[in-house]
Write a protein that holds these residues in place. Structure first.
Motif, PDB file in Angstrom:
ATOM      1  N   GLY A   1       0.813  -1.204   0.000  1.00 54.96           N
ATOM      2  CA  GLY A   1       0.000   0.000   0.000  1.00 54.96           C
ATOM      3  C   GLY A   1       0.851   1.261   0.000  1.00 54.96           C
ATOM      4  N   LEU A   2       0.223   2.389  -0.377  1.00 54.71           N
ATOM      5  CA  LEU A   2       0.941   3.649  -0.529  1.00 54.71           C
ATOM      6  C   LEU A   2       1.620   4.136   0.748  1.00 54.71           C
ATOM      7  N   PRO A   3       0.926   4.217   1.886  1.00 56.22           N
ATOM      8  CA  PRO A   3       1.622   4.761   3.066  1.00 56.22           C
ATOM      9  C   PRO A   3       2.832   3.940   3.486  1.00 56.22           C
ATOM     10  N   ALA A   4       2.765   2.616   3.359  1.00 55.23           N
ATOM     11  CA  ALA A   4       3.924   1.781   3.683  1.00 55.23           C
ATOM     12  C   ALA A   4       5.067   2.050   2.709  1.00 55.23           C
ATOM     13  N   SER A   5       4.735   2.254   1.438  1.00 55.55           N
ATOM     14  CA  SER A   5       5.764   2.580   0.449  1.00 55.55           C
ATOM     15  C   SER A   5       6.363   3.952   0.716  1.00 55.55           C
ATOM     16  N   ARG A   6       5.527   4.930   1.101  1.00 57.70           N
ATOM     17  CA  ARG A   6       6.036   6.246   1.495  1.00 57.70           C
ATOM     18  C   ARG A   6       7.056   6.086   2.628  1.00 57.70           C
ATOM     19  N   ASN A   7       6.662   5.333   3.651  1.00 55.95           N
ATOM     20  CA  ASN A   7       7.552   5.161   4.802  1.00 55.95           C
ATOM     21  C   ASN A   7       8.862   4.494   4.391  1.00 55.95           C
ATOM     22  N   TYR A   8       8.776   3.496   3.534  1.00 55.98           N
ATOM     23  CA  TYR A   8       9.991   2.805   3.108  1.00 55.98           C
ATOM     24  C   TYR A   8      10.891   3.729   2.291  1.00 55.98           C
ATOM     25  N   SER A   9      10.291   4.500   1.389  1.00 58.43           N
ATOM     26  CA  SER A   9      11.098   5.420   0.579  1.00 58.43           C
ATOM     27  C   SER A   9      11.777   6.463   1.455  1.00 58.43           C
ATOM     28  N   PHE A  10      11.079   6.958   2.468  1.00 65.05           N
ATOM     29  CA  PHE A  10      11.677   7.942   3.383  1.00 65.05           C
ATOM     30  C   PHE A  10      12.807   7.301   4.188  1.00 65.05           C
TER      31      PHE A  10
ATOM     32  N   CYS B   1       5.571  19.024  -2.360  1.00 64.45           N
ATOM     33  CA  CYS B   1       6.195  19.139  -1.042  1.00 64.45           C
ATOM     34  C   CYS B   1       7.684  18.805  -1.036  1.00 64.45           C
ATOM     35  N   LEU B   2       8.446  19.664  -0.374  1.00 62.66           N
ATOM     36  CA  LEU B   2       9.860  19.467  -0.090  1.00 62.66           C
ATOM     37  C   LEU B   2       9.983  19.471   1.432  1.00 62.66           C
ATOM     38  N   ILE B   3      10.380  18.346   1.992  1.00 61.07           N
ATOM     39  CA  ILE B   3      10.312  18.141   3.436  1.00 61.07           C
ATOM     40  C   ILE B   3      11.713  17.973   4.011  1.00 61.07           C
ATOM     41  N   LYS B   4      12.023  18.740   5.023  1.00 60.12           N
ATOM     42  CA  LYS B   4      13.336  18.652   5.645  1.00 60.12           C
ATOM     43  C   LYS B   4      13.476  17.340   6.401  1.00 60.12           C
ATOM     44  N   ARG B   5      14.671  16.794   6.393  1.00 55.80           N
ATOM     45  CA  ARG B   5      14.902  15.514   7.067  1.00 55.80           C
ATOM     46  C   ARG B   5      14.542  15.589   8.548  1.00 55.80           C
ATOM     47  N   GLU B   6      14.869  16.723   9.194  1.00 55.60           N
ATOM     48  CA  GLU B   6      14.534  16.886  10.606  1.00 55.60           C
ATOM     49  C   GLU B   6      13.026  16.873  10.837  1.00 55.60           C
ATOM     50  N   THR B   7      12.272  17.355   9.859  1.00 56.80           N
ATOM     51  CA  THR B   7      10.811  17.321   9.967  1.00 56.80           C
ATOM     52  C   THR B   7      10.311  15.881  10.020  1.00 56.80           C
ATOM     53  N   VAL B   8      10.862  15.036   9.164  1.00 59.74           N
ATOM     54  CA  VAL B   8      10.483  13.623   9.133  1.00 59.74           C
ATOM     55  C   VAL B   8      10.772  12.967  10.483  1.00 59.74           C
ATOM     56  N   GLN B   9      11.894  13.321  11.080  1.00 59.48           N
ATOM     57  CA  GLN B   9      12.250  12.746  12.372  1.00 59.48           C
ATOM     58  C   GLN B   9      11.287  13.181  13.465  1.00 59.48           C
ATOM     59  N   VAL B  10      10.780  14.418  13.372  1.00 54.96           N
ATOM     60  CA  VAL B  10       9.859  14.945  14.385  1.00 54.96           C
ATOM     61  C   VAL B  10       8.445  14.419  14.179  1.00 54.96           C
ATOM     62  N   VAL B  11       7.985  14.402  12.939  1.00 56.94           N
ATOM     63  CA  VAL B  11       6.595  14.035  12.644  1.00 56.94           C
ATOM     64  C   VAL B  11       6.379  12.532  12.747  1.00 56.94           C
ATOM     65  N   GLY B  12       7.386  11.751  12.376  1.00 55.58           N
ATOM     66  CA  GLY B  12       7.248  10.301  12.409  1.00 55.58           C
ATOM     67  C   GLY B  12       6.791   9.750  11.078  1.00 55.58           C
ATOM     68  N   VAL B  13       6.156   8.596  11.107  1.00 55.00           N
ATOM     69  CA  VAL B  13       5.820   7.872   9.876  1.00 55.00           C
ATOM     70  C   VAL B  13       4.404   8.182   9.410  1.00 55.00           C
ATOM     71  N   PHE B  14       4.145   7.863   8.143  1.00 52.11           N
ATOM     72  CA  PHE B  14       2.786   7.925   7.614  1.00 52.11           C
ATOM     73  C   PHE B  14       1.954   6.822   8.260  1.00 52.11           C
ATOM     74  N   ASP B  15       0.706   7.123   8.539  1.00 51.14           N
ATOM     75  CA  ASP B  15      -0.196   6.151   9.147  1.00 51.14           C
ATOM     76  C   ASP B  15      -0.581   5.115   8.093  1.00 51.14           C
ATOM     77  N   GLU B  16      -0.136   3.889   8.272  1.00 48.94           N
ATOM     78  CA  GLU B  16      -0.355   2.854   7.259  1.00 48.94           C
ATOM     79  C   GLU B  16      -1.770   2.293   7.271  1.00 48.94           C
ATOM     80  N   SER B  17      -2.602   2.731   8.216  1.00 47.12           N
ATOM     81  CA  SER B  17      -4.005   2.307   8.217  1.00 47.12           C
ATOM     82  C   SER B  17      -4.867   3.202   7.332  1.00 47.12           C
ATOM     83  N   ILE B  18      -4.267   4.285   6.801  1.00 44.12           N
ATOM     84  CA  ILE B  18      -5.011   5.233   5.969  1.00 44.12           C
ATOM     85  C   ILE B  18      -4.468   5.157   4.549  1.00 44.12           C
ATOM     86  N   ALA B  19      -5.193   4.531   3.655  1.00 44.02           N
ATOM     87  CA  ALA B  19      -4.693   4.325   2.295  1.00 44.02           C
ATOM     88  C   ALA B  19      -4.811   5.580   1.444  1.00 44.02           C
TER      89      ALA B  19
END
Length: 272
Positions: free
Chosen positions: A74-83, A170-188
């Protein structure tokens, strides 16, 4: 744009699933950027069409591409893996059927340098059809402060107005990813919208109304065929209602939207 060695590395994150129809155009639009210091992380999510062959061909010809092939998650899991595979100081999102214009990365990085506290930078995008014809632009319906939105305000505006920060912009700073966490994989469907809301309560946003990318609309895309869109958007509203730093006005708007979604569906799409 300048000497590659002196430029921040940007990771371009591309998630694919049966995207053979438009993927070549998408990849060519990324490779045509006037910004040189980027890597491309492609995650194929179990495609069974010609997508894999396209990825392999481009990866063999371009050393900046790192290809990852997985079973369908699914998309959110792929987003998380790519990040998780990103090496860049910044991460830029583009999906398999969208396009970037040549100055997208260089222009947004310049904006980021002008607003050093911004952890997420976005731009306006046009909507295009299957033939690349422009239909309209994305941000014309949104009333936003000029250029810079403080954290907290960004989250409240996203909840009240909808997803003005299209994922392809969207252009997202690496530190932002560390603060926000992962995409919710229950929401497709609404995973990006939920992620940007959470980011909007953690970091400042900066943006331009310049059109730097194109978001393709077509009948086959998952956002057109997915049957639980209203349910997922309603669940995003519920999880943020009365949340930390959500204003009273925003809470009232969320209740109104939740009620409307129960009685007649959400009239306007608020996210991708």
């Amino acid at each position: 744009m300048g000497d590659r060695m002196n430029l921040p590395l940007i990771t371009v994150a591309i998630c694919c699933f049966n995207g053979e129809r438009y993927l070549e155009k998408t990849l060519n639009s990324v490779l045509a950027q006037d910004y040189s210091n980027f890597e491309i992380v492609i995650v194929d999510d179990g495609s069974n069409d010609g997508t894999i062959k396209i990825i392999e061909r481009f990866a063999s010809q371009n050393k900046c591409i790192r290809a990852n092939f997985r079973s369908n998650h699914g998309l959110p899991a792929s987003r998380n893996y790519s990040f998780s595979q990103a090496k860049g100081e910044w991460i830029a999102i583009i999906d398999q059927d969208d396009l970037w214009y040549p100055t997208r990365l260089s222009r947004q990085l310049a904006i980021a340098q002008s607003y050093p506290t911004a952890g997420l930078v976005f731009c306006n995008v046009c909507h295009i059809n299957e033939l690349d014809d422009v239909i309209d632009d994305h941000m014309s319906v949104y009333a936003l402060p000029d250029s810079f939105i403080r954290k907290g305000d960004a989250g409240n505006l996203l909840l009240r107005q909808g997803c003005f920060s299209a994922s392809v912009s969207c252009l997202i700073k690496r530190e932002t990813v560390q603060v926000v966490g992962v995409f919710d994989e229950s929401i497709a469907y609404a995973c990006d919208y939920d992620y940007f809301i959470r980011a909007g309560f953690e970091v400042d946003f900066a943006y331009t109304r310049d059109v730097l990318a194109a978001w393709r609309r077509h009948a086959e895309q998952a956002t057109s065929t997915y049957g639980k869109r209203d349910h997922e958007i309603r669940s995003v509203f519920w999880r943020h209602w009365r949340g930390r730093n959500v204003s009273g006005w925003t809470n009232a708007m969320l209740l109104k939207r939740i009620f409307r979604s129960f009685v007649g569906g959400i009239v306007r799409k608020v996210c991708r």
